[in-house]
Enzyme design. Structure first.
Site, PDB file in Angstrom:
ATOM      1  N   HIS A 114       0.922  -1.264  -0.297  1.00 14.18           N
ATOM      2  CA  HIS A 114       0.001  -0.183   0.490  1.00 14.18           C
ATOM      3  C   HIS A 114       0.691   1.270  -0.085  1.00 14.18           C
ATOM      4  O   HIS A 114      -0.150   1.931  -1.370  1.00 14.18           O
ATOM      5  CB  HIS A 114      -0.825   0.196   1.186  1.00 14.18           C
ATOM      6  CG  HIS A 114      -1.960   1.112   1.544  1.00 14.18           C
ATOM      7  ND1 HIS A 114      -2.809   1.396   0.465  1.00 14.18           N
ATOM      8  CD2 HIS A 114      -1.759   1.959   2.137  1.00 14.18           C
ATOM      9  CE1 HIS A 114      -3.094   2.523   1.199  1.00 14.18           C
ATOM     10  NE2 HIS A 114      -3.383   3.165   2.654  1.00 14.18           N
TER      11      HIS A 114
HETATM   12  C1  HEM Z   1       2.662   5.345   6.018  1.00 17.21           C
HETATM   13  C2  HEM Z   1       1.446   4.914   6.082  1.00 17.21           C
HETATM   14  C3  HEM Z   1       0.538   4.442   4.689  1.00 17.21           C
HETATM   15  C4  HEM Z   1       0.571   5.693   3.476  1.00 17.21           C
HETATM   16  C5  HEM Z   1       1.620   6.696   3.380  1.00 17.21           C
HETATM   17  C6  HEM Z   1      -0.707   5.972   2.778  1.00 17.21           C
HETATM   18  C7  HEM Z   1      -0.891   5.999   2.197  1.00 17.21           C
HETATM   19  C8  HEM Z   1      -2.392   6.003   1.731  1.00 17.21           C
HETATM   20  C9  HEM Z   1      -2.656   6.961   0.479  1.00 17.21           C
HETATM   21  C10 HEM Z   1      -2.154   8.169  -0.759  1.00 17.21           C
HETATM   22  C11 HEM Z   1      -4.123   7.312  -0.010  1.00 17.21           C
HETATM   23  C12 HEM Z   1      -5.225   7.616  -0.674  1.00 17.21           C
HETATM   24  C13 HEM Z   1      -4.868   6.475  -2.130  1.00 17.21           C
HETATM   25  C14 HEM Z   1      -5.758   6.890  -3.373  1.00 17.21           C
HETATM   26  O1  HEM Z   1      -6.983   8.090  -2.928  1.00 17.21           O
HETATM   27  O2  HEM Z   1      -5.843   6.998  -4.180  1.00 17.21           O
HETATM   28  C15 HEM Z   1      -4.022   5.977   0.991  1.00 17.21           C
HETATM   29  C16 HEM Z   1      -5.885   5.164   1.121  1.00 17.21           C
HETATM   30  C17 HEM Z   1      -6.360   4.191   2.567  1.00 17.21           C
HETATM   31  N1  HEM Z   1      -5.474   3.887   3.141  1.00 17.21           N
HETATM   32 FE1  HEM Z   1      -3.286   4.577   3.533  1.00 17.21          FE
HETATM   33  N2  HEM Z   1      -1.347   4.633   3.999  1.00 17.21           N
HETATM   34  C18 HEM Z   1      -0.203   4.112   4.658  1.00 17.21           C
HETATM   35  C19 HEM Z   1      -0.603   2.982   6.252  1.00 17.21           C
HETATM   36  C20 HEM Z   1      -2.550   2.412   6.227  1.00 17.21           C
HETATM   37  C21 HEM Z   1      -2.995   1.902   6.815  1.00 17.21           C
HETATM   38  C22 HEM Z   1      -2.342   1.628   8.933  1.00 17.21           C
HETATM   39  C23 HEM Z   1      -3.912   1.412   6.894  1.00 17.21           C
HETATM   40  C24 HEM Z   1      -4.867   0.752   7.288  1.00 17.21           C
HETATM   41  C25 HEM Z   1      -4.296   0.155   8.488  1.00 17.21           C
HETATM   42  C26 HEM Z   1      -4.756   2.291   5.279  1.00 17.21           C
HETATM   43  C27 HEM Z   1      -5.583   1.919   4.611  1.00 17.21           C
HETATM   44  C28 HEM Z   1      -6.142   2.769   3.827  1.00 17.21           C
HETATM   45  C29 HEM Z   1      -7.306   2.627   3.215  1.00 17.21           C
HETATM   46  C30 HEM Z   1      -8.720   1.731   4.047  1.00 17.21           C
HETATM   47  C31 HEM Z   1      -7.386   3.523   2.628  1.00 17.21           C
HETATM   48  C32 HEM Z   1      -8.718   3.698   1.725  1.00 17.21           C
HETATM   49  C33 HEM Z   1      -8.871   3.057  -0.064  1.00 17.21           C
HETATM   50  C34 HEM Z   1      -9.259   2.275  -0.199  1.00 17.21           C
HETATM   51  O3  HEM Z   1     -10.623   2.534  -0.122  1.00 17.21           O
HETATM   52  O4  HEM Z   1      -8.954   1.198  -1.052  1.00 17.21           O
HETATM   53  N3  HEM Z   1      -3.544   3.469   5.423  1.00 17.21           N
HETATM   54  N4  HEM Z   1      -3.336   5.709   1.963  1.00 17.21           N
END
Ligand code: HEM
Length: 214
Positions: free
Chosen positions: A170
């Site tokens: 991710h």
């Molecule tokens: C340093 C750590 C992380 C970074 C840099 C990061 C980055 C991002 C980014 C940039 C998005 C937006 C993507 C888009 O809209 O196209 C996103 C969405 C999301 N992230 Fe993260 N993330 C991190 C950690 C996490 C963790 C630890 C979790 C869950 C345990 C998580 C769960 C999600 C979810 C559920 C979404 C919404 C997208 C979806 O529903 O598929 N993220 N993240």
């Protein structure tokens, strides 16, 4: 400075606050969990104030992660169902990996890779919760037979492995697709980014804007 008519809103302030709190909780859980997993990582108990505090706090932080994650997951479930041009996009995975974006079909708010990350987390975090509760001394473990507690600890380690690998993918994908991190830090993306990476979503958003104007 870009004007707002060049931008599309992708995440609300609440979504972003939720996401980054969840990311911090996940990091603390992964580090303290690794400390319990193998003596070589024992020093990581210091991330939560030493071995005693790590043991006490890890499950409580786990509950916080579960609440934050499913609060977010519920809001995004509709956008993570397979549909539209997803199957065709997957057939062209070679074009995805080789940056031949111009050949790809238009997709919705999330691409199938993002949807896979979403569902892998929905399942692995549920297994972490159930197996974690079964092992949780002194509150719940007393209600379960020892063989079940041992099986739960195996499942906990396996699902933690899946969740950690999924989050590494991710983060890599978020950094790889330029302009994505800003979506989750500032809340908006440029229209060009949206049309390029999520054409169907961009069109739907722009249509809604037009309808609101008239
Ligand atoms: C340093 C750590 C992380 C970074 C840099 C990061 C980055 C991002 C980014 C940039 C998005 C937006 C993507 C888009 O809209 O196209 C996103 C969405 C999301 N992230 Fe993260 N993330 C991190 C950690 C996490 C963790 C630890 C979790 C869950 C345990 C998580 C769960 C999600 C979810 C559920 C979404 C919404 C997208 C979806 O529903 O598929 N993220 N993240």
């Amino acid at each position: 400075m870009k004007t707002s008519h060049n931008r599309l809103q992708r995440y609300s302030p609440l979504d972003r606050a939720n996401h980054w709190t969840m990311a911090m909780a996940f990091l603390l859980l992964a580090l303290s969990g690794l400390a319990f997993f193998h003596p070589a990582f024992f020093f990581l108990t210091h991330t939560l104030g030493g071995p005693v505090w790590a043991r006490i706090l890890h499950p409580f932080i786990g509950v916080v992660l579960v609440l934050l994650f499913y609060a977010m997951a519920v809001r995004h479930v509709r956008n993570n169902l397979l549909g539209g041009n997803d199957v065709q996009w997957m057939r062209q995975i070679g074009d995805v990996l080789n940056n031949r974006d111009d050949k790809l079909p238009e997709i919705g708010k999330y691409n199938p890779g993002q949807k896979l990350v979403y569902w892998a987390l929905v399942v692995s975090i549920a297994v972490l919760l159930i197996s974690g509760v079964i092992m949780w001394r002194p509150w719940f473990a007393g209600y379960f037979p020892i063989p079940l507690i041992r099986f739960a600890s195996l499942l906990h380690a396996l699902s933690a492995f899946v969740a950690i690998v999924t989050i590494v993918v991710h983060i890599y994908a978020a950094l790889w697709v330029k302009g994505s991190v800003r979506a989750m830090t500032r809340g908006w993306v440029t229209r060009a980014w949206a049309r390029h990476h999520h054409g169907l979503w961009a069109r739907e958003k722009e249509e809604n804007e037009r309808r609101e104007r008239h």
